[in-house]
Scaffold this motif. Structure first.
Motif, PDB file in Angstrom:
ATOM      1  N   THR A  21      10.474  35.716  25.640  1.00  0.00           N
ATOM      2  CA  THR A  21       9.548  36.789  25.975  1.00  0.00           C
ATOM      3  C   THR A  21       9.025  37.428  24.688  1.00  0.00           C
ATOM      4  O   THR A  21       9.611  37.264  23.623  1.00  0.00           O
ATOM      5  CB  THR A  21      10.243  37.876  26.813  1.00  0.00           C
ATOM      6  N   ASN A  80      11.921  28.976  24.590  1.00  0.00           N
ATOM      7  CA  ASN A  80      11.301  29.780  25.646  1.00  0.00           C
ATOM      8  C   ASN A  80      11.860  31.188  25.597  1.00  0.00           C
ATOM      9  O   ASN A  80      13.062  31.378  25.389  1.00  0.00           O
ATOM     10  CB  ASN A  80      11.589  29.173  27.023  1.00  0.00           C
ATOM     11  N   THR A 114       6.442  30.619  24.466  1.00  0.00           N
ATOM     12  CA  THR A 114       7.018  29.304  24.170  1.00  0.00           C
ATOM     13  C   THR A 114       6.610  28.900  22.761  1.00  0.00           C
ATOM     14  O   THR A 114       5.449  29.022  22.381  1.00  0.00           O
ATOM     15  CB  THR A 114       6.538  28.232  25.173  1.00  0.00           C
ATOM     16  N   GLU A 168       5.508  36.140  28.639  1.00  0.00           N
ATOM     17  CA  GLU A 168       6.287  34.926  28.412  1.00  0.00           C
ATOM     18  C   GLU A 168       5.810  34.235  27.134  1.00  0.00           C
ATOM     19  O   GLU A 168       4.658  34.348  26.744  1.00  0.00           O
ATOM     20  CB  GLU A 168       6.235  33.986  29.620  1.00  0.00           C
TER      21      GLU A 168
END
Length: 156
Positions: free
Chosen positions: A85, A83, A66, A64
């Protein structure tokens, strides 16, 4: 001994070619997503940033990502979060933004779905607590190699 008839040989070749085509056309399993580089995991902040801006990256252990941009203007805070991947392969970094979240001052939060690749042909370099991203930008004239440096946000 009798020789094989041309029809039988042609049929045999036809069966072999069909078998190869069918086998080659079968859907292949996708390669597994590469495990993120463990030393990349965590929070990062831009080095040499102006007093009215904050830029942070966060790489999670499960891929993940951000990207946070904060602008302080006359007592108001404008914040944009991207946001998504990420995956790594060697020193290559691929980031896909899945959602953009914006809040300007006291305005309501606005969420927008996305499917954008962040940075083009990104190479990352880790040197202690400094992360350098090298990627291609596209100003008006021609592609330009761009470099962005971040320092690791150490836990309290």
């Amino acid at each position: 001994m009798k020789s094989l008839k041309p029809n039988f040989v042609s049929a045999l070749y036809g069966v072999l070619i069909c078998t190869l085509l069918i086998t080659g056309a079968c859907k292949k399993d996708k390669k597994p997503v590469t495990e993120p580089v463990k030393s990349l995991i965590g929070g990062w902040a831009v080095t040499n940033q102006g007093p009215n801006f904050d830029t942070h990256l966060y790489f999670g252990g499960l891929g993940e990502f951000t990207y946070t941009l904060v602008h302080y203007d006359n007592g108001l805070t404008n914040q944009t979060l991207y946001n998504g991947t990420y995956t790594t392969k060697g020193d290559s970094l691929k980031i896909t933004i899945k959602e953009m979240v914006v809040q300007n001052g006291n305005s309501p939060v606005v969420k927008t779905p996305s499917n954008v690749k962040l940075y083009d042909r990104t190479i990352f370099i880790l040197d202690g607590n400094v992360l350098t991203l090298k990627y291609i930008t596209y100003p008006a004239d021609a592609p330009v190699l761009t470099e962005f440096k971040f320092h690791r946000l150490l836990p309290d």
